[in-house]
Every structure is written in structure tokens, then in C-alpha cells.
Motif scaffolding. Structure first.
Motif, short mmCIF file in Angstrom:
data_model
loop_
_atom_site.label_atom_id
_atom_site.label_comp_id
_atom_site.label_asym_id
_atom_site.label_seq_id
_atom_site.Cartn_x
_atom_site.Cartn_y
_atom_site.Cartn_z
N SER A 192 44.41 -10.73 -76.46
CA SER A 192 43.19 -10.26 -75.80
C SER A 192 42.49 -9.20 -76.64
O SER A 192 41.26 -9.22 -76.79
N LYS A 195 40.95 -10.86 -79.78
CA LYS A 195 39.74 -11.64 -79.44
C LYS A 195 38.56 -10.73 -79.15
O LYS A 195 37.42 -11.04 -79.52
N GLU A 196 38.84 -9.60 -78.52
CA GLU A 196 37.76 -8.65 -78.24
C GLU A 196 37.09 -8.20 -79.54
O GLU A 196 35.86 -8.17 -79.64
N GLU A 199 35.22 -11.31 -81.21
CA GLU A 199 34.00 -11.69 -80.47
C GLU A 199 32.90 -10.65 -80.65
O GLU A 199 31.71 -11.00 -80.77
N GLU A 202 31.43 -11.25 -84.02
CA GLU A 202 30.57 -12.45 -84.02
C GLU A 202 29.25 -12.19 -83.32
O GLU A 202 28.21 -12.76 -83.67
N LYS A 203 29.27 -11.31 -82.32
CA LYS A 203 28.03 -10.96 -81.62
C LYS A 203 27.12 -10.11 -82.49
O LYS A 203 25.89 -10.32 -82.54
N ARG A 336 41.91 -13.68 -86.75
CA ARG A 336 41.77 -15.08 -86.35
C ARG A 336 43.06 -15.86 -86.63
O ARG A 336 43.50 -16.68 -85.82
#
Length: 561
Positions: A192, A195-196, A199, A202-203, A336
Motif C-alpha cells: 500500500s 503504491k501510494e 501513483e 504518475e499523477k 514497481r
């Protein structure tokens, strides 16, 4: 392999003794309490058993034991000693042990000090001791299984070793998978968190070097007036500010005109003119660039706020995972891969499950092979042992080896081995641990050793020492035991501590331990002296004519046998 000589000093009731053994059958006899146990204790010390300072003779500072063992230079015992730094000379291994009345014992092998653990390893390769403790171990399933496996040849030993290695791998994989499952919550938290960070990156879509670019942009937009003032002054100095003062370009042009008049007559002045023309060209270019810079330099508060906001946003984002923006970009690639490792289709848990399934299949296959091999060995072994028991005055006894399958394997396989004994023809076969007496266990152990002797010989037979092998027997049974010990001695060195003349009479050499005034001595007896010792063992009277005749007859009968 054999014990050639044994030297004892200040051990219990033995102040000094030097013993030499037959390569065949040596019997150690003497009155009860004379000190036969001390001889066995001395050998035990040489084999690495725990030292006991109470063994030191009263009034002495220390005891010392030394043994000379004859062995092949390629034996495992020789290899262990060489690895420990000791020497094997002329096929002899010299082991020594000293035990002080106070303090720690010291172990020596091949002229070097060695740890007691190494001494124990070497000792196991040289000597096998069978006494009451070994008889008690014979009652255990683990010992019975080990004896059955020892009956197998090299191919069987390799199969058992392969199973053990596969079992160890299987158990290790089980442990790893259990740990993996137990850490599920920790992995979910880690995934988690990773991924935070991914992400968020990526944003924001940061670019390599963007942080430095933003810093430069903010620096420029925040200092527009100072930059305009500096550029304008430079522009004025180069081209003139429109007032009476001339700029650098005009001054250089005037200098060129002044020099050109004389340059036609002097080559040196011509070179100066050429240099000034280059300088003039550079000045004009820089002046034009400065003008363009001024025309493009405008204050833009919105653009400044935008750059500052972007920089703050990026720094707030990456500081949780990295020290700077470029490190964060690298972190994301690693993150990743870690996410895939923890939760992807080929995560470690699934890999472990596949490996565990494969190891379990291999374990089942090997286990079946081992079980089939043991069944064949058991069939042959129980037949041969039963024959030996008949010769040991147990003709109505039945010997059985039962193999049961375990629901879960252990490091030895899927088999539970139980040795059973039937005392009479119509009696029920019962496990050794439940029904066998001390005398029966002694004979079963001897029957097993005689049966396994050929196998042991192929592996480099050690010396066999039997203590209390004749417990609870006498008469014809004792003669049969002695005969079987003599047969075993054709394959290996056999040393027997006995109180039975029917056993001692079979020996190639007889050593007698006697005690006088708390001082024990060990001596070899032969000829008439041996006859007197056998007579004493028979009737308690060494000088009785009938006892001597009986002793002579017994020795002769055993010699012929």
C-alpha cells in the motif's frame, strides 16, 4: 582398525598399567570390583567422553591415558585427525587425554591439542562400545532403524542420504512459506505504501532535472528588476545610451579608423586593426543579444507563483521516499519491481508453493524407494538374526522386524521400525522395549553385530568393545556367546569384559585385572597362568585340580572350535 596399546596412569585404583590387545579376541577378566571398569573408563576418555575429576587417583595431581590405534591412512578417522592438525604416522593414530584433579581436561591427537568434540568424532570411527547403555538404546525405534539401514550397502546409504537432504529442503520450504503467510499483513502495508508513492509520481509526472530547472526559473522571475537594470547598463555601455557619451561599439569603430591610416605602411598596425574588427563584431553581437534579452524580460507574477507551487508540490511529494526528485524517480522503478514481487502473479509466496509441491512429490517418490529397500533388508536381516539366536541357545525364539508407514515423514523416511522378539514357539512377538530381558537383549545385540560384521568390514570395521554381553546367561548359552564373539573377531577386533569362563576361554588373549591393597594391576595371562585364571572363574579356586582340569579342557575345546 584396532587398538594396539593402551597406557593408563593414576586412573582410580590403577596407578600404572600398559595393555596390549590382540587384533582378534581379547577377554578382560578379574574379580568383581578389581577395576575392570577403570579400563573401560580409560578407553571412554580417549573417545571423548566427559571427563570426571573424581577418576583421578587419590593424592595425585592428574590422570593420563594414551592409546595407539592402528588404522588405514585413508580412513575417516585419519582424515578427521589430519584436518584438526594432527599427524598420522606409519598407519598409527595416537590419542591422549589428561584430567587434572582440579581444572579442565586436555585432549591430544597426533601430537596436537584438539577439542574434545573432535576427539569424539575420531573415537566414533575407531571404536564401538556395547554395554548396558547400548542395550537400552536397542529398545528405541530410532536405534533399530539405524541398525536396519546399516545392513544396507552403499546404494542404500546414498538413497537414505538423498531422502534426508530432500526432507531438509522440504521442511525449509515449509518454514519459509509459513513465515511468508505470517507476514501477510506487513506485506499488505508495504505494498500500500509503495503504491501510494508510485501513483503520486504518475499523477505529478515529474521530469529528470525538473527541480533544478524550477529553481533557476524561480530565481530569474523573482529578480526581474535587478536583471533588467544589469542588462540595460550593459546594453548602454556597449552601444551608447543616446546621450553624448559614446558606447563601446562606437569607440572601437573610431579606433579602427584611426589605425587604418597607418596600417597601410605597417604590418603590425594591420594586425591590430584585424583584432579590433573581431572585437567590434563580438560587441555588436552581444549588444544585440542584450537588447533582445531586455525586450523579452517581463515581470510575470502568475508564472512565478506557478513555478513556486510546482516546486513545493514536488518536494512535498518526494520527501517521504527520497532525498531529492531524481532519487525519487529511481525509487519508483525499484518500488514497481517490489510490488510485483510481493503481490504479482510470480510473487515469492506462489514460487514457494510451487517449490514446496515439487519437493513434496520428490519426497514421496524417494520415501517409497526407501521403504521398499528397507522391507527387503528387513526380510534378510531377520532371517539371519534368527539363525544367530538359535546358535545362541534361543532356538525357539522368533525375531521380527515390523515396518509401519508414518502419516508424516521425518528425516529418516516414512517408516517406523520395530524389532520384536518371541521368547517361545507359541508366544506372541512383542517389541524389544516391552518384553526382552537383559540377557535376551545382550544376545540379540550380539546376533546383530555378528550379522552386520561383514557390512561393517566393508566400511572399515572399528573395534568392538562388549561390556555385560554375558549378563544373565551361563552354561551352554555362555559357550555359544563366546563362540559368536570369536566369529565376530575374525572380521574385527573384539574386546570383551566378562566374568564367564565359557566366554573368556574363546579369547585369543586374556588380560586379568587384580587388586591388592587398593592398587590394581593389569597383566596378560597365558599357558598355565591362564588355566589358573579360568579355574578361578569356574570354581573360585585357582589351585583346585578338578578346576584346573576343567579349565584346561574348556580352553582346548574352544581352541579347537
Amino acid at each position: 582398525m584396532m587398538i594396539d596399546q593402551l597406557t593408563i596412569k593414576n586412573l582410580g585404583v590403577i596407578p600404572q598399567a600398559e595393555l596390549s590387545f590382540s587384533p582378534g579376541f581379547t577377554a578382560l577378566t578379574g574379580e568383581t570390583g578389581a577395576g575392570k571398569t577403570m579400563v573401560l573408563s580409560s578407553i571412554g576418555l580417549l573417545l571423548g567422553k566427559k571427563a570426571d575429576s573424581t577418576l583421578v587417583r587419590y593424592g595425585e595431581k592428574e590422570l593420563a591415558v594414551e592409546g595407539i590405534f592402528v588404522t588405514d591412512s585413508s580412513s575417516q578417522a585419519a582424515a578427521l585427525l589430519t584436518e584438526a592438525g594432527g599427524l598420522v604416522e606409519d598407519g598409527e593414530i595416537i590419542l591422549a587425554r589428561t584430567v587434572p584433579a582440579r581444572g579442565r581436561s586436555r585432549c591430544h591427537g597426533g601430537g596436537r591439542t584438539i577439542p574434545s568434540g573432535v576427539l569424539s568424532q575420531i573415537g566414533r570411527e575407531l571404536v564401538t562400545i556395547h554395554g548396558q547403555a547400548e542395550q537400552l538404546r536397542l529398545r528405541s525405534g530410532a536405534r533399530q532403524l539405524a541398525l536396519l539401514d546399516s545392513f544396507g550397502g552403499p546404494a542404500h546409504q546414498e538413497l537414505v542420504t538423498e531422502f534426508r537432504a530432500t526432507y531438509t529442503s522440504w521442511r525449509d520450504l515449509q518454514t519459509q512459506l509459513e513465515d511468508w503467510e505470517n507476514q501477510r499483513q506487513a506485506r499488505e502495508i508495504e505494498v500500500s505504501r509503495l503504491k501510494e508513492g508510485v501513483e503520486l509520481q504518475e499523477k505529478l509526472q515529474p521530469e529528470p532535472g525538473e527541480e533544478e530547472q524550477l529553481l533557476h526559473k524561480i530565481e530569474r522571475l523573482g529578480n526581474v528588476e535587478d536583471l533588467r537594470e544589469a542588462a540595460q547598463a550593459a546594453y548602454n555601455y556597449l552601444g551608447g545610451d543616446g546621450s553624448d557619451s559614446a558606447g563601446a561599439a562606437s569607440l572601437v569603430s573610431a579606433a579602427i579608423q584611426a589605425l587604418e591610416k597607418g596600417a597601410q605602411s605597417d604590418e603590425e598596425l594591420f594586425e591590430l586593426v584585424r583584432g579590433l574588427r573581431d572585437a567590434s563584431s563580438i560587441i555588436l553581437d552581444i549588444s544585440a543579444e542584450a537588447g533582445a534579452y531586455l525586450s523579452n524580460l517581463e515581470a510575470d507574477p502568475a508564472l512565478l507563483d506557478q513555478a513556486q507551487s510546482r516546486l513545493s508540490q514536488l518536494r512535498h511529494a518526494y520527501r517521504t521516499w527520497a532525498k531529492d526528485l531524481d532519487s525519487w524517480l529511481t525509487w519508483a522503478d525499484t518500488a514497481r519491481d517490489r510490488i510485483i514481487q510481493l503481490s504479482g502473479p510470480q510473487n515469492q509466496g506462489r514460487v514457494l508453493e510451487e517449490q514446496l509441491e515439487k519437493a513434496a512429490s520428490q519426497l514421496q517418490t524417494l520415501g517409497k524407494k526407501v521403504s521398499r529397500a528397507r522391507l527387503a533388508l528387513a526380510k534378510t536381516l531377520k532371517k539371519e538374526v534368527a539363525g544367530e539366536l538359535a546358535a545362541l541357545q534361543m532356538p525357539d525364539a522368533g525375531f521380527d522386524i515390523e515396518l509401519k508407514s508414518l502419516a508424516e515423514p521425518n528425516s529418516h523416511g516414512f517408516d517406523q521400525v520395530t524389532f520384536g522378539l518371541r521368547a517361545a514357539v507359541n508366544a506372541e512377538i512383542r517389541p524389544l522395549g516391552q518384553g526382552a530381558s537383559g540377557g535376551e537383549l545382550s544376545r540379540i545385540m550380539l546376533a546383530l553385530e555378528v550379522t552386520l560384521a561383514a557390512k561393517s568390514l566393508a566400511k572399515g570395521t572399528p573395534t568392538f568393545i562388549f561390556d555385560e554381553v554375558d549378563a544373565g546367561i551361563g552354561g551352554a548359552t555362555a559357550l555359544a556367546v563366546g563362540e559368536r564373539l570369536a566369529r565376530l573377531a575374525k572380521h574385527a577386533q573384539v574386546i570383551v569384559v566378562t566374568h564367564l569362563p565359557q566366554v573368556a576361554a574363546w579369547a585369543d588373549k586374556q588380560l586379568v585385572v587384580s587388586k591388592n591393597n587398593d592398587i590394581a594391576q593389569v597383566r596378560e595371562v597365558a599357558g598355565s597362568k591362564r588355566e589358573r585364571e579360568i579355574a578361578r572363574m569356574l570354581a573360585g579356586k585357582a589351585d583346585s585340580k578338578s578346576a584346573l582340569d576343567h579349565a584346561r579342557e574348556l580352553i582346548n575345546a574352544c581352541s579347537v572350535g
